[in-house]
Structures are given as C-alpha cells and as structure tokens.
Design a protein around this motif. Structure first.
Motif, mmCIF file in Angstrom:
data_model
loop_
_atom_site.group_PDB
_atom_site.id
_atom_site.type_symbol
_atom_site.label_atom_id
_atom_site.label_comp_id
_atom_site.label_asym_id
_atom_site.label_seq_id
_atom_site.Cartn_x
_atom_site.Cartn_y
_atom_site.Cartn_z
ATOM 1 N N GLY A 23 -7.054 8.480 -1.226
ATOM 2 C CA GLY A 23 -6.133 8.142 -0.153
ATOM 3 C C GLY A 23 -6.207 6.653 0.123
ATOM 4 N N ALA A 24 -5.559 6.255 1.193
ATOM 5 C CA ALA A 24 -5.395 4.829 1.492
ATOM 6 C C ALA A 24 -6.723 4.070 1.553
ATOM 7 C CB ALA A 24 -4.649 4.682 2.808
ATOM 8 N N GLY A 25 -7.834 4.781 1.876
ATOM 9 C CA GLY A 25 -9.134 4.116 2.005
ATOM 10 C C GLY A 25 -9.610 3.439 0.737
ATOM 11 N N GLU A 63 -10.342 -1.979 0.537
ATOM 12 C CA GLU A 63 -11.114 -3.144 0.105
ATOM 13 C C GLU A 63 -10.298 -4.099 -0.777
ATOM 14 O OE1 GLU A 63 -15.393 -1.623 -0.798
ATOM 15 O OE2 GLU A 63 -14.062 0.070 -0.387
ATOM 16 N N PHE A 71 -3.134 3.642 7.007
ATOM 17 C CA PHE A 71 -2.204 3.967 8.079
ATOM 18 C C PHE A 71 -2.872 3.932 9.441
ATOM 19 C CE2 PHE A 71 1.636 6.471 6.264
ATOM 20 C CZ PHE A 71 2.197 5.268 5.884
ATOM 21 N N ARG A 72 -4.150 4.325 9.487
ATOM 22 C CA ARG A 72 -4.797 4.429 10.795
ATOM 23 C C ARG A 72 -5.233 3.073 11.319
ATOM 24 N NH1 ARG A 72 -2.818 9.518 11.025
ATOM 25 N NH2 ARG A 72 -2.789 9.984 8.815
ATOM 26 N N GLN A 92 -2.736 9.941 -3.192
ATOM 27 C CA GLN A 92 -1.714 9.947 -2.140
ATOM 28 C C GLN A 92 -1.148 8.541 -1.972
ATOM 29 O OE1 GLN A 92 -3.204 12.343 1.474
ATOM 30 N NE2 GLN A 92 -5.044 11.800 0.372
ATOM 31 N N VAL A 95 0.712 4.970 -2.620
ATOM 32 C CA VAL A 95 2.004 4.600 -3.189
ATOM 33 C C VAL A 95 1.953 3.174 -3.725
ATOM 34 C CG1 VAL A 95 3.284 6.193 -1.714
ATOM 35 C CG2 VAL A 95 2.832 3.886 -0.872
ATOM 36 N N ASP A 96 0.732 2.580 -3.743
ATOM 37 C CA ASP A 96 0.626 1.151 -4.033
ATOM 38 C C ASP A 96 0.511 0.802 -5.515
ATOM 39 O OD1 ASP A 96 -2.080 1.732 -4.684
ATOM 40 O OD2 ASP A 96 -2.782 1.212 -2.674
ATOM 41 N N HIS A 103 2.675 11.141 -3.597
ATOM 42 C CA HIS A 103 3.573 10.655 -2.541
ATOM 43 C C HIS A 103 4.530 9.585 -3.034
ATOM 44 C CE1 HIS A 103 0.596 12.115 0.820
ATOM 45 N NE2 HIS A 103 1.213 13.092 0.212
ATOM 46 N N GLY A 154 -11.678 8.266 0.353
ATOM 47 C CA GLY A 154 -10.837 7.385 1.171
ATOM 48 C C GLY A 154 -9.614 8.051 1.741
ATOM 49 N N THR A 155 -9.730 9.337 2.044
ATOM 50 C CA THR A 155 -8.612 10.006 2.705
ATOM 51 C C THR A 155 -9.088 10.651 3.990
ATOM 52 O OG1 THR A 155 -7.015 11.835 2.566
ATOM 53 C CG2 THR A 155 -8.836 11.882 0.995
ATOM 54 N N SER A 156 -8.243 10.567 5.019
ATOM 55 C CA SER A 156 -8.609 11.119 6.323
ATOM 56 C C SER A 156 -8.536 12.638 6.318
ATOM 57 C CB SER A 156 -7.688 10.549 7.403
ATOM 58 O OG SER A 156 -6.351 10.816 7.076
ATOM 59 N N ASN A 168 -16.470 8.384 2.063
ATOM 60 C CA ASN A 168 -15.715 7.851 3.200
ATOM 61 C C ASN A 168 -16.728 7.279 4.196
ATOM 62 O OD1 ASN A 168 -13.975 7.592 5.564
ATOM 63 N ND2 ASN A 168 -12.612 9.068 4.581
ATOM 64 N N ALA A 173 -15.819 3.031 -0.642
ATOM 65 C CA ALA A 173 -15.669 3.461 -2.034
ATOM 66 C C ALA A 173 -15.985 2.337 -3.023
ATOM 67 C CB ALA A 173 -14.236 3.960 -2.259
HETATM 68 P P1 NAD Z 1 -5.411 7.422 6.131
HETATM 69 O O1 NAD Z 1 -4.954 6.050 6.527
HETATM 70 O O2 NAD Z 1 -5.046 8.575 6.982
HETATM 71 O O3 NAD Z 1 -7.014 7.449 6.035
HETATM 72 C C1 NAD Z 1 -7.752 6.482 5.358
HETATM 73 C C2 NAD Z 1 -9.184 6.973 5.221
HETATM 74 O O4 NAD Z 1 -9.877 6.035 4.433
HETATM 75 C C3 NAD Z 1 -9.945 7.103 6.551
HETATM 76 O O5 NAD Z 1 -10.604 8.358 6.592
HETATM 77 C C4 NAD Z 1 -10.964 5.972 6.488
HETATM 78 O O6 NAD Z 1 -12.194 6.295 7.133
HETATM 79 C C5 NAD Z 1 -11.161 5.829 4.995
HETATM 80 N N1 NAD Z 1 -11.606 4.512 4.554
HETATM 81 C C6 NAD Z 1 -11.392 3.309 5.123
HETATM 82 N N2 NAD Z 1 -11.950 2.351 4.379
HETATM 83 C C7 NAD Z 1 -12.540 2.957 3.313
HETATM 84 C C8 NAD Z 1 -13.287 2.498 2.195
HETATM 85 N N3 NAD Z 1 -13.537 1.179 2.014
HETATM 86 N N4 NAD Z 1 -13.727 3.406 1.286
HETATM 87 C C9 NAD Z 1 -13.485 4.733 1.460
HETATM 88 N N5 NAD Z 1 -12.802 5.229 2.506
HETATM 89 C C10 NAD Z 1 -12.327 4.347 3.419
HETATM 90 O O7 NAD Z 1 -4.919 7.617 4.659
HETATM 91 P P2 NAD Z 1 -4.578 8.922 3.818
HETATM 92 O O8 NAD Z 1 -5.599 9.966 4.056
HETATM 93 O O9 NAD Z 1 -4.327 8.415 2.445
HETATM 94 O O10 NAD Z 1 -3.224 9.521 4.422
HETATM 95 C C11 NAD Z 1 -2.163 8.797 4.992
HETATM 96 C C12 NAD Z 1 -0.886 8.655 4.181
HETATM 97 O O11 NAD Z 1 -0.678 7.274 4.132
HETATM 98 C C13 NAD Z 1 -0.865 9.088 2.756
HETATM 99 O O12 NAD Z 1 0.220 9.923 2.630
HETATM 100 C C14 NAD Z 1 -0.564 7.809 1.940
HETATM 101 O O13 NAD Z 1 0.512 8.062 1.051
HETATM 102 C C15 NAD Z 1 -0.105 6.811 2.924
HETATM 103 N N6 NAD Z 1 -0.575 5.426 2.769
HETATM 104 C C16 NAD Z 1 -0.755 4.868 1.526
HETATM 105 C C17 NAD Z 1 -1.231 3.568 1.410
HETATM 106 C C18 NAD Z 1 -1.417 2.977 0.025
HETATM 107 O O14 NAD Z 1 -0.705 3.349 -0.903
HETATM 108 N N7 NAD Z 1 -2.398 2.078 -0.151
HETATM 109 C C19 NAD Z 1 -1.547 2.816 2.546
HETATM 110 C C20 NAD Z 1 -1.342 3.420 3.808
HETATM 111 C C21 NAD Z 1 -0.868 4.725 3.896
#
Ligand code: NAD
Length: 260
Positions: A28-30, A34, A40-41, A107, A109-110, A125, A193-195, A219, A237
């Motif tokens: 996920g976005a996490g 880095e 998103f959060r 998940q 999209v980057d 996504h 890295g997903t919530s 995470n 990560a």
């Molecule tokens: P989310 O924003 O809901 O959660 C991000 C998670 O990553 C959190 O639990 C956080 O604690 C964790 N995190 C933060 N820094 C981290 C690190 N260095 N290493 C590991 N984990 C870390 O994101 P999500 O769960 O992917 O869901 C939200 C939606 O947002 C998805 O559908 C996604 O498509 C979209 N999204 C994508 C991007 C992208 O493509 N980079 C960016 C923002 C949102």
C-alpha cells in the motif's frame, strides 16, 4: 539511508522463507512513503491541504468539479515523477528473483514498483499515468490538443479522467481475481505499508490466513490486521525489507549461492 537494518527478523520466519516456493506480497501507500510520495492518511500539502482524498478521489467529486480533480491528479503525477523507488521497492525486486513463484499485488497507483524492476505484478487500483473516458470507461492514449481541463475523449467528446479506482468504484475484475487467486495459494503472504482499511484489498491477507499461509505484516503502526498475523515487523519498509532479504538469501544479487 541505512539498508543494513539492525532489526532482528525472527529466526522462525527466516527458516520458513528459505524453504518457501510461493510468496505473495500486498503493498500500500506506505511502501512509497520513503520515496517522498505521501500516503492518504498523511496531511496533504500546499494548495491541497484543505481537501480530503475522499473529497477528490470519487466519481461524485469528478462530476461536481472535474477540473479540480484533474488538477489534483496532475499534481500527484508531478510528485511521483520527481520521486525514485526506495530500498523497499528494490528489496521486493530481489525477492522476486530469489523465489520460485512470486506475485506482487499493489494498491499503489504510482508505478514505482515497475520502475524499480518488479515484473509479476497485479495493479489493483489502476495507474496514475493512464487515462480513460469517464463516460465510456475505455482507455485513451492520445487526445487532441486543446485548452480544456480535463481534456475531451477523442471518440465521444466526454471528459477524460485518470485510470485509477476511486472510492466507491469496483476494482478491475481480472486484477481482483488474480489477486484473490494469489492470496489463496500463497505459502507466505506479506502485507506491507497498508492501513488494511480499504476493501476488498484488505480481505486478501485474511484469504491467505484462511488457506493456511504464514502472514507477515510490515508497518510502523498497528492496523486492524495486526492482531491476526503470524509475524508483525514494526518499522519502515525501506529499512526492514533489505534487512530481511539479506538475512534470508544473502546480500548481493546474482551471486547464485545456495545459502548455508
Ligand atoms: P494508507 O494511506 O491508508 O495507509 C498507509 C499505511 O502505510 C499506514 O498504515 C502507515 O502506517 C503505513 N506506513 C507509513 N510509512 C510507512 C513505511 N515507511 N513503511 C511501511 N509502512 C508505512 O494507504 P493504503 O492502505 O495503500 O490505502 C489507501 C488507498 O490510497 C489505496 O487505495 C491506494 O491506491 C491509494 N494511495 C496510493 C498512493 C500511491 O500510489 N503511492 C498514495 C496514496 C494513496
């Protein structure tokens, strides 16, 4: 940034990974945090700080103000263009090389996993850099130059939109099926890295658990999945994954050693 994490990977996990033939990873976005791509959060910055992603990443938001939504995506594209894959993305490329069967479900999209060199991928996504017609839902690669924001579909004149899955929209059927199939057949499943809040992606680790897989979460924060996993690795990560790959398979790529 240090790649040799002092973090101790549990010995039982190292042993399981050394003999595993089929690994499945959900990101996920996490994992891109880095690289400087905000999750998103995290608070949005500048111009966009006053909007929730939920107010921008929905079909209703686009209908209400297509120009604002298009411009938010243009801003996100620009941020991602300036970003580079990080040590976490590269460690997953290394994992794919080391394991007989490997599937990366993202998940995100980057496009950073692909830029890092991952191959076996399911993009759940969509992708920030693809465009489709809002009315007809068909992919569009080229459109006539004009001052319109968003630009118009060359086939029907409708509005063009990013080819990503918005809140309230269905996931592409083939991608979701491939992800569910992968989760149901994983020996070891990583949730990184997903919530674990956005469905149906959040179901995938539970599918893996129900099928008897070892499930590992990486995470820095606890999530609703945390109490259920086999191993929880708390930290970023980009530090944990290179350390894990190093401990399980040794460091340099292409060495081809069979390990101890
Ligand atoms: P989310 O924003 O809901 O959660 C991000 C998670 O990553 C959190 O639990 C956080 O604690 C964790 N995190 C933060 N820094 C981290 C690190 N260095 N290493 C590991 N984990 C870390 O994101 P999500 O769960 O992917 O869901 C939200 C939606 O947002 C998805 O559908 C996604 O498509 C979209 N999204 C994508 C991007 C992208 O493509 N980079 C960016 C923002 C949102």
């Amino acid at each position: 940034m240090s790649t040799m994490s002092p973090l101790l990977i549990p010995a039982a996990l190292v042993t399981r990974l050394r003999v595993a033939r089929r690994l499945v990873v959900l990101t996920g976005a996490g994992i891109s945090a880095e690289s400087g791509v905000p999750t998103f959060r995290e608070a949005q910055t500048g111009l966009w700080a006053r909007y929730n992603p939920e107010e921008l990443a929905t079909p209703e938001a686009f209908r209400g103000n297509p120009q604002r939504v298009w411009e938010w995506y243009a801003w996100r594209q620009e941020r991602v263009r300036q970003a580079e894959p990080n040590a976490g993305h590269y460690a997953l490329v290394e994992m794919e090389r080391r394991v007989a069967e490997f599937v990366l479900i993202t998940q995100n999209v980057d496009g950073l996993h692909r830029r890092a060199g991952s191959h076996q991928m399911v993009e759940l996504h969509g992708n920030l850099f693809r465009v489709k017609c809002f009315d007809e839902d068909r992919p569009v690669e080229n459109w006539p130059e004009s001052a319109d924001i968003p630009p118009r579909c060359p086939h029907c004149g409708g509005l063009l939109r990013p080819d990503v899955v918005w809140f309230g929209e269905r996931l592409p059927v083939s991608a979701l099926q491939a992800a569910e199939q992968a989760a149901a057949t994983a020996e070891i499943f990583f949730s990184i890295g997903t919530s674990a809040l956005v469905y149906p992606a959040a179901d995938l680790p539970f599918t893996a658990l129900a099928a008897g897989a070892t499930v590992v979460e990486i995470n820095p924060q606890p999530t609703p999945l945390s109490p259920h996993v086999t191993f929880s690795l708390n930290g970023p990560a980009g530090a944990i994954l290179p350390g894990l790959v190093e401990q399980v398979w040794g460091s340099a790529s292409g060495v081809g050693g069979s390990g101890p």
